[in-house]
Design an enzyme around this catalytic site. Sequence first.
Site, PDB file in Angstrom:
ATOM      1  N   GLN A 172      37.306  10.986  -2.446  1.00 21.36           N
ATOM      2  CA  GLN A 172      38.408  10.071  -2.793  1.00 21.36           C
ATOM      3  C   GLN A 172      39.627  10.849  -3.263  1.00 21.36           C
ATOM      4  O   GLN A 172      40.752  10.552  -2.862  1.00 21.36           O
ATOM      5  CB  GLN A 172      37.936   9.099  -3.882  1.00 21.36           C
ATOM      6  CG  GLN A 172      36.890   8.113  -3.369  1.00 21.36           C
ATOM      7  CD  GLN A 172      36.366   7.178  -4.450  1.00 21.36           C
ATOM      8  OE1 GLN A 172      36.713   7.309  -5.618  1.00 21.36           O
ATOM      9  NE2 GLN A 172      35.526   6.236  -4.050  1.00 21.36           N
ATOM     10  N   ASP A 318      25.813   8.701  -3.002  1.00 15.65           N
ATOM     11  CA  ASP A 318      25.566   7.259  -3.064  1.00 15.65           C
ATOM     12  C   ASP A 318      24.091   6.910  -2.871  1.00 15.65           C
ATOM     13  O   ASP A 318      23.695   5.765  -3.094  1.00 15.65           O
ATOM     14  CB  ASP A 318      26.436   6.533  -2.018  1.00 15.65           C
ATOM     15  CG  ASP A 318      27.910   6.610  -2.395  1.00 15.65           C
ATOM     16  OD1 ASP A 318      28.219   6.798  -3.588  1.00 15.65           O
ATOM     17  OD2 ASP A 318      28.757   6.497  -1.492  1.00 15.65           O
ATOM     18  N   ARG A 391      24.590  -0.872  -5.654  1.00 16.15           N
ATOM     19  CA  ARG A 391      23.523   0.059  -5.253  1.00 16.15           C
ATOM     20  C   ARG A 391      22.303  -0.051  -6.188  1.00 16.15           C
ATOM     21  O   ARG A 391      21.183   0.191  -5.762  1.00 16.15           O
ATOM     22  CB  ARG A 391      24.051   1.487  -5.179  1.00 16.15           C
ATOM     23  CG  ARG A 391      25.218   1.608  -4.191  1.00 16.15           C
ATOM     24  CD  ARG A 391      25.280   2.899  -3.441  1.00 16.15           C
ATOM     25  NE  ARG A 391      26.498   2.923  -2.626  1.00 16.15           N
ATOM     26  CZ  ARG A 391      26.615   2.396  -1.411  1.00 16.15           C
ATOM     27  NH1 ARG A 391      25.575   1.835  -0.829  1.00 16.15           N
ATOM     28  NH2 ARG A 391      27.769   2.438  -0.756  1.00 16.15           N
TER      29      ARG A 391
HETATM   30  C1  S3P Z   1      33.792   7.665  -1.205  1.00 24.81           C
HETATM   31  C2  S3P Z   1      33.572   8.837  -1.886  1.00 24.81           C
HETATM   32  C3  S3P Z   1      32.540   8.986  -2.934  1.00 24.81           C
HETATM   33  C4  S3P Z   1      31.512   7.871  -2.848  1.00 24.81           C
HETATM   34  C5  S3P Z   1      32.143   6.522  -2.698  1.00 24.81           C
HETATM   35  C6  S3P Z   1      32.974   6.464  -1.427  1.00 24.81           C
HETATM   36  C7  S3P Z   1      34.866   7.624  -0.198  1.00 24.81           C
HETATM   37  O1  S3P Z   1      33.167   8.923  -4.201  1.00 24.81           O
HETATM   38  O2  S3P Z   1      30.682   7.885  -3.996  1.00 24.81           O
HETATM   39  O3  S3P Z   1      31.147   5.515  -2.636  1.00 24.81           O
HETATM   40  O4  S3P Z   1      34.913   6.661   0.596  1.00 24.81           O
HETATM   41  O5  S3P Z   1      35.677   8.550  -0.181  1.00 24.81           O
HETATM   42  P1  S3P Z   1      33.789  10.235  -4.905  1.00 24.81           P
HETATM   43  O6  S3P Z   1      34.970  10.680  -4.132  1.00 24.81           O
HETATM   44  O7  S3P Z   1      34.172   9.772  -6.297  1.00 24.81           O
HETATM   45  O8  S3P Z   1      32.677  11.242  -4.925  1.00 24.81           O
END
Ligand code: S3P
Length: 432
Positions: A172, A318, A391
């Site tokens: 993210q 996840d 989840r």
């Molecule tokens: C996601 C990145 C992950 C993941 C989330 C979705 C994404 O989070 O846990 O469910 O779509 O980029 P983080 O970037 O905080 O690790």
Amino acid sequence: MPDHNIKIVEPIDSVRGQITLPGDKSMSHRALMFAAIAKGVSKIKHLNIGGDALSTIACLQKLGVNFQLGKFTVDVDSPGINGWKQPQDGILNCGNSGTTVRLMSGLLAGRENLNIMLTGDDSLSTRPMKRVIEPLKKMGADISAEDGHLPMKIKGKLLDGIQYVLPVASAQVKSCVLFAGLSAKGKTFVEEPVKSRDHTEKMMKMFRIPIFQNKNIISVHALRRSIPGFNYSVPGDPSSAAYWVAAGLLLPKSRLFLRKMSMNPTRTAFISLLKASGADIDLIAKDKNLEPAGDVVVRSSALRQFDIRAKQVPGLIDELPLLALIATQAKGLTTIRGAKELRYKESDRISSTVAMLRNIGAKIEEFDDGMSIQGGIKLKGGEVDAQGDHRIAMTASIAGLISEKPVYVRGWSTVDISYPNFYNILGRISKK
Ligand code: S3P
């Protein structure tokens, strides 16, 4: 009155059948955002229509992007990112969705005509935003949030490119900085300590947005011309498939066939881990596109314990609550360490996983950065709370299938965040 927000999952003998998976949630967010960046009409098929993707749609709609939602398709008509308009109240509500708020902050920071306040629900309002505020400020953004929590204010400004080393491996945050780089002067470089999911980079390549990659350093520069609308079909979600994989492995005489799952290697680490622990899983590659996809066959298996360390965590992030459940049925003691990031998800997933599994009879110890789980335990069943986390609710329901007595899952409706059809499928594949 029956409580519709509680689901009772009863123990069963086996699971059998074929499942069409929901569209991948991460790719759905990104496909919607790229369709909004593009100028013209885009068609997205097999979109994940859970609450999180709807939050992304709602935000983009307020910026002047039009959406025609079908059952699993969406037609997007956008003026292009340069044509986004200021919403009247200036507020974009991201609901429960961390991906929406973090990726949108990157897209908005460089839009000089926009002055936005990003908000979210109670859970999202407790999650850390400093991780996006810090790099965006380095790029010159006008962004603020008290204590690093929502609401977060962004007044669009012309940004400067930066070289940024991610302090935590987060897709993210990486995507936020890359998106901001599309409206920055000069080049933006992002370096990841450990590779996280790479859908943003892949979509940039697909839509011919110049992006360069040198080992773990990715760079972009400002979009010099608008990208045209596109057609895109979202592969099935591996993080949703994981629940069915667990059910198929843990119940005797079971066989499940999962159609068209994403086989992006940044998402399938749980399959490799389980195979190395004795799981009978076949991957049948079908689409060998930039984003590969294929079918999955899973059969009942006797599993051995496994150990998960910091380097593996981004690839399994996840699936960790579900892997903890699987570990209760494997032979030996499983340990998960270096996973403190789990504490910053839709719930504190270290404490919510431990509480949920302990409640139904698991022998599990909590650490600051993970947990250890005793295998070979017959779970008893009982009542658990989803703690507002989709989840945790889905993991608890898979536990119900293999417990002595039913599992009562309180707060079930949170499942709609990623998988509205989950309970129907659970009923269809369950055999007594
Ligand atoms: C996601 C990145 C992950 C993941 C989330 C979705 C994404 O989070 O846990 O469910 O779509 O980029 P983080 O970037 O905080 O690790």
